[in-house]
Design an enzyme around this catalytic site. Structure first.
Site, PDB file in Angstrom:
ATOM      1  N   ASP A  25       0.858  -1.183   0.000  1.00  0.00           N
ATOM      2  CA  ASP A  25       0.000   0.000   0.000  1.00  0.00           C
ATOM      3  C   ASP A  25       0.898   1.239   0.000  1.00  0.00           C
ATOM      4  O   ASP A  25       2.122   1.133  -0.135  1.00  0.00           O
ATOM      5  CB  ASP A  25      -0.967  -0.029   1.187  1.00  0.00           C
ATOM      6  N   ALA A  26       0.312   2.397   0.197  1.00  0.00           N
ATOM      7  CA  ALA A  26       1.063   3.652   0.156  1.00  0.00           C
ATOM      8  C   ALA A  26       2.137   3.732   1.240  1.00  0.00           C
ATOM      9  O   ALA A  26       3.110   4.469   1.094  1.00  0.00           O
ATOM     10  CB  ALA A  26       0.113   4.839   0.270  1.00  0.00           C
TER      11      ALA A  26
END
Length: 142
Positions: A25-26
């Protein structure tokens, strides 16, 4: 022997996987759906190590495997560039299902980052109806 004796006789199968950018994810942490993919790879390579390719099973025997039930417990995050080990162990097989216990470990560590319980069903490729496991495969896991 008892079920526990048979379970102990089936050794865990380890398969290495690397965490790539696309798995995260980020924040650089493996997104929860990534664990499903890692566990799937572990079961596929376990089957291949026994001499069965999923493509050949469809082509030659007309059968597929599908996940009927899955439960994952997340303990610690896997991160970008980690080298992980997917540990797969068949716990029981019978009729049309196989139960697996899976762990995702960081290479060199003993504490699992995630653990999974997976029940896989054997189905007829043409009808998607349950089908008994092939006897030769059942012998490998029983």
């Amino acid at each position: 022997g008892t079920v526990n004796e048979r379970q102990a006789a089936v050794k865990p199968f380890d398969w290495p996987v690397r965490v790539y950018y696309e798995d995260t994810d980020a924040g650089g942490v493996v997104y929860h759906a990534g664990y499903l993919r890692f566990f799937e790879r572990g079961r596929t390579e376990w089957l291949r190590a026994l001499g069965y390719s999923q493509a050949r099973l469809v082509e030659e025997k007309g059968l597929l495997f599908t996940v009927a039930e899955i439960s994952i417990r997340f303990r610690q995050p896997a991160r970008l560039d980690d080298l992980l080990i997917v540990r797969t162990q068949a716990l029981a097989g019978g009729g049309a299902t196989v139960n697996f216990e899976q762990q995702l470990l960081r290479e060199g560590e003993v504490e699992a980052l995630a653990t999974g319980q997976v029940r896989v069903a054997c189905i007829e490729a043409s009808s998607f109806r349950p089908r008994r496991l092939p006897a030769e495969l059942l012998r490998e896991i029983a």
